[in-house]
Design an enzyme around this catalytic site. Structure first.
Site, PDB file in Angstrom:
ATOM      1  N   CYS A 161      39.884  41.086  37.528  1.00  0.00           N
ATOM      2  CA  CYS A 161      40.270  39.382  38.564  1.00  0.00           C
ATOM      3  C   CYS A 161      39.623  38.746  37.918  1.00  0.00           C
ATOM      4  O   CYS A 161      40.329  37.175  39.201  1.00  0.00           O
ATOM      5  CB  CYS A 161      39.290  40.013  39.403  1.00  0.00           C
ATOM      6  SG  CYS A 161      40.306  41.944  39.783  1.00  0.00           S
ATOM      7  N   HIS A 174      45.859  36.513  46.095  1.00  0.00           N
ATOM      8  CA  HIS A 174      45.014  36.825  44.695  1.00  0.00           C
ATOM      9  C   HIS A 174      46.191  37.469  43.265  1.00  0.00           C
ATOM     10  O   HIS A 174      46.316  38.867  43.051  1.00  0.00           O
ATOM     11  CB  HIS A 174      44.549  37.939  44.762  1.00  0.00           C
ATOM     12  CG  HIS A 174      43.597  38.308  43.919  1.00  0.00           C
ATOM     13  ND1 HIS A 174      43.078  37.810  42.945  1.00  0.00           N
ATOM     14  CD2 HIS A 174      42.401  39.833  43.588  1.00  0.00           C
ATOM     15  CE1 HIS A 174      41.897  38.465  42.771  1.00  0.00           C
ATOM     16  NE2 HIS A 174      42.240  39.445  42.696  1.00  0.00           N
TER      17      HIS A 174
END
Lengths: 351, 155, 386
Positions: free
Chosen positions: C85, C334
């Site tokens: 991420c 996200h």
């Protein structure tokens, strides 16, 4: 002659239970009557992540915790089961690896319906007596299978028992004085190669199968050793339900007191290869030095393995300080409904 | 998720009996196995060591949204367990209702199938942990079968 | 080392982009950044692309070259960066280092993830690879589960409550209402969060950032040449990165992300600033508990005070410190590879005074904080107007 004996034993019964009336209800049967008729009140079942190999490992670990011998000393591991997770690939090698017994040993799986585990005890005894090995491990383990709405579904339980068999007298909590087997070709229960569930021959499984083989085995082993029912403190026959073992005991002249402490099937179901071996463990949990036990397993197909066992002084020394009897251990349980049971046993077709 | 067979096989020592490592220089244990001690690096003397199989729940959660392969197990408790040598390990907790699991609960290693099973591939076995139940605690009993009262003879 | 500035930035719309492919998203964000910077494509000398799971999900690897190709930038060098991420964050830092070193004057940095085409159980597997596959994902540990394990410890050690965590999501949804690029434009209440179903207790659905498609891009330029392109470039005054154990269980402490603390300390030192100097920060709130740990680890609040601070509104827009004015990962969405760059674009807009209704008053110093996995990578950047 060297006598082989039991150095340690361990039992594993999974956590979940289903009551027989809960099963009967689904199929429109009178549950209480069914339970009473079978003498089985509830049965154990493994979770979705359990199988007869995981049961066997747990029982094996407990057996070594009990005898406190080094698993690396084991030179033979035999696992008996009619519910192997693999059709081809040994469970015994999984057990040997998990216990830390690999690589210097022989290992194999046995199949003889409900007596495959006691066949493993005999194989270990043979190797011990021949002085080919010092220590062997025999396990009976089954996640027993019953087709939905079949009579077997009411009794097919789950569990495992492991016995560490030693050639050394000083390691034996109980000595196996004699073993004898009675075998014929009697197809009372079977599962074809690719079939999911076993088949059985209904009432044929009783007289010509269970009763004949267990009784003949018991009579012959007593005859060959010159013993009588009253020479034994306990009688441990195979227990496909709660009724057969009591009947066969009576038939042979044993009292209810001799057989009753070994009856485990009413509370966990028929654990197939493990049934007689778990029954024996319940006896060893309470046995005193000098007591004698007659065990007769039964495997459909058909045969019965008989064992005459004498308890040694070591049994008391090996008993852990906080020893918990089999019937206390199985109190760690939770009840599930039929739908949960069907999920965990993968009986739902789309799974 | 399907794992390749050689990977499952390679992991047998750690999955079956918690084979980790020990550094003789700093006396620390590690799980999973590390060839290089992160404290001592080239001065480390690392060898294989089995971790203890009992420990204490350090943190826990109940997973309701699973990764593929765990669909039939939800909801399942998952915990960080501090083993008795202080090494921490992540594992599923089995055979316990959520309300019995606490930070500090004592647990013991168990042997189970882990993850996906498509009924044809090789089975992956490994560690999970069960609560060590004390003699006092037993099942939630809604009319349990009457089990005989055993007489335990003690040595 | 030369000073480096951002001379342009752009985002794709974040959300469920059913009609847009992986490469469409790259083009959408990349084009916006180039136009914002007012440069010609031929002026870009290299490209760095952040992307976590294109191979596992879309089946597309070699995305550096794909970026360059579909942005019409061949034959410049194109490199993919991956740190779960934090892929966007490390791509940004790779571009920063390339310009700072003097190798290039102008580089493009992009980040992208296409996630909504896939079943959530498969996405859980892909994201699970950000932790220790053999010891976490293998045993059924999803990312929500790993953060839930941290949350449970945080609750035990500091008395953090589920309501405190919920307040982060509430605040981020409120901010996102004014962000046209955000996935969600609905305000939610603490009750909404508390009543949403558990994903991994104590984390509930509305404690978790969503699965999102999206891309983000910035154009970096040597500060000495930046004003040639625009009057208000934003300088990256520190860029720091740190690592930690890949698996959560190997950490000494589970109530902080040590990599965040290390990267933040390094960034503050390089910028010669302290936490109280930061006016606006985009922090990595993949889960509500992550925002609480982040505002503690970045030094905005003492350890254990992040929860109460959030509940008291000290992180709301134009309060003590404005956290996640974009709506954060929770409400902007996200798309993992894009997030680190989206954060930089938001801070750029804040420092340029272009954040419209979510503008932080007199924002002088901004920060981005991007985390990979359960904290095995952290990237912290500090920005100010050039």
């Amino acid at each position: 002659m060297v006598h082989a004996g039991i150095a340690g034993y361990g039992v594993y019964v999974p956590y979940m239970r289903i009551k027989i009336p809960e099963i009967a209800k689904v199929w429109g049967k009178d549950g209480d009557k069914a339970a009473r008729g079978l003498g089985v009140y509830e049965k154990a079942l493994g979770a979705i992540d359990e199988d007869s190999a995981t049961f066997a490992v747990e029982a094996g670990r407990r057996a070594f915790e009990h005898c406190k011998l080094d698993p690396a000393r084991v030179e033979a591991v035999y696992v008996g089961s009619e519910s192997k997770p693999y059709a081809v690939k040994p469970t015994a090698s999984i057990v040997a690896e998990a216990l830390g017994s690999t690589p210097h040993l022989t290992a194999a799986d046995f199949e003889f319906a409900c007596k495959a585990g006691t066949a493993g005890i005999q194989a270990c005894m043979g190797l011990c007596i021949a002085q080919m090995i010092d220590l062997g491990l025999a396990i009976g383990s089954d996640a027993a299978q019953g087709r939905p709405n079949d009579a077997l579904e009411m009794t097919a339980g789950a569990g495992a028992a492991a016995y560490v068999i030693s050639a050394k007298k000083e390691e034996q909590i109980a000595t196996i004085e004699k073993t004898y087997s009675y075998t014929t070709d009697t197809p009372d229960f079977w599962r074809r190669s690719h079939a999911e569930f076993p088949m059985h021959a209904g009432r044929f499984t009783a007289e010509p199968a269970y009763f004949k083989h267990v009784a003949e085995c018991a009579r012959e082993i007593m005859k060959r050793t010159g013993t009588k029912p009253e020479d034994f403190d306990y009688f441990v026959p195979h227990q496909p339900n709660g009724k057969f073992p009591v009947r066969v005991a009576k038939l042979l002249g044993f009292t209810e007191a001799q057989v009753k402490p070994a009856l485990v099937t009413p509370f966990i179901g028929n654990t197939y290869s493990a049934a007689a071996m778990i029954g024996l463990s319940a006896i060893l949990d309470i046995a005193k030095p000098g007591q004698r036990i007659l065990v007769t397993s039964y495997g459909s197909g058909a045969g019965s393995d008989g064992f005459i066992i004498t308890v040694n002084d070591l049994i008391d020394q090996k008993r852990p300080a906080k020893a918990r009897h089999f019937f206390e251990l199985i109190n760690n349980k939770t009840y599930v409904d039929y739908a949960t049971y069907a999920k965990h046993r993968r009986k739902i077709k789309s799974m | 998720m399907k794992h390749p067979l050689p990977l499952i096989w390679r992991m047998i020592p750690e999955k079956y009996y918690l084979m980790g490592s020990h550094c003789a220089t700093c006396k620390n244990d590690f799980f999973p196995f590390r060839q290089i001690c992160p404290n001592c690096r080239r001065l480390g003397k690392v060898s294989e060591k089995r971790m203890p199989t009992t420990g204490t729940v350090y943190s826990f959660t109940e997973v309701s949204a699973p990764p593929s392969g765990f669909e039939f197990e939800v909801p399942y408790p998952l915990a960080i367990i501090e083993l008795d040598n202080k090494v921490k390990i992540l594992a599923q907790i089995i055979d316990a209702p959520m309300e019995k699991i606490r930070i500090g609960s004592r647990v013991q290693m168990r042997f189970r199938r882990v993850g996906d099973d498509d009924e044809e591939s090789a089975i992956s076995y490994g560690y999970k942990f069960a609560l060590i139940e004390d003699a006092a605690s037993s099942a939630k009993t809604d009319k349990p079968a009457k089990t005989p009262k055993p007489t335990v003879s003690k040595g | 080392m030369r000073s480096v500035s951002i001379i342009g930035g752009g985002l794709s719309k974040f959300g469920e982009r059913w009609d847009k492919s992986f490469r469409d998203l790259v083009v959408e964000a990349g084009t916006a950044a180039v136009i914002d910077a007012g440069i010609e494509g031929r002026e870009i000398q290299a490209i760095y692309g952040g992307c976590m799971s294109s191979g596992r999900l879309v089946g597309q690897e070699h995305v550096g070259a794909l970026f360059a190709d579909f942005l019409g930038l061949n034959p410049i060098p194109a490199t993919r960066c991956e740190a779960a991420c934090a892929s966007g964050g490390v791509a940004l830092r790779a571009g920063y280092l390339a310009v700072a070193s003097g190798m290039y004057d102008v580089v493009a940095v992009g980040g992208v993830e296409k996630m909504t085409d896939f079943d959530s159980a498969d996405v859980a597997i892909a994201l699970g690879g950000a932790g220790d596959m053999e010891h976490e994902l293998f045993f059924g540990a999803t990312f929500p589960a790993l953060y839930a394990l941290m949350a449970r410890r945080h609750m035990l050690e500091y008395g953090t409550t589920e309501e405190m965590m919920a307040s982060c999501s509430v605040k981020n949804h409120k901010n996102a209402v004014h962000n046209p690029y955000a996935q969600y434009h609905n305000e939610i209440t603490i009750e909404d969060v508390m009543n949403s179903g558990y994903i991994a207790s104590p984390l509930k659905l509305l404690d978790c950032s969503p699965i999102t498609d999206g891309a983000a891009a910035v154009i970096l330029c040597a500060s000495e040449k930046a004003k040639k392109f625009r009057k208000d470039p934003v300088e990256i005054i520190a860029s720091s990165q740190a690592s930690d154990t890949i698996s959560l269980s190997n950490r000494h402490c589970m109530t902080e992300l040590h990599a965040t603390k290390v990267a933040a300390a390094d960034a503050y030192r390089r910028a010669n600033l302290k936490p109280s100097d930061i006016d606006v920060a985009e922090v990595h709130d993949c889960f509500s508990i992550a925002e609480i740990m982040a505002i503690e680890d970045l030094g905005f609040f003492d350890k254990g005070k992040g929860g109460p601070a959030s509940l008291e509104g000290l992180t709301a827009l134009n309060s003590e410190i404005s956290i996640n004015t974009s709506g954060g990962l929770k409400a902007t969405g996200h798309p993992v590879g894009a997030t680190g760059i989206k954060q930089a674009v938001e801070i750029m807009w804040q420092l340029q005074g272009k954040a419209d209704k979510r503008q932080v008053k007199d924002a002088e110093i901004g920060m981005t904080h991007n985390v990979g996995g359960s904290g095995a990578t952290a990237v912290v950047n500090i920005y100010k107007r050039l």
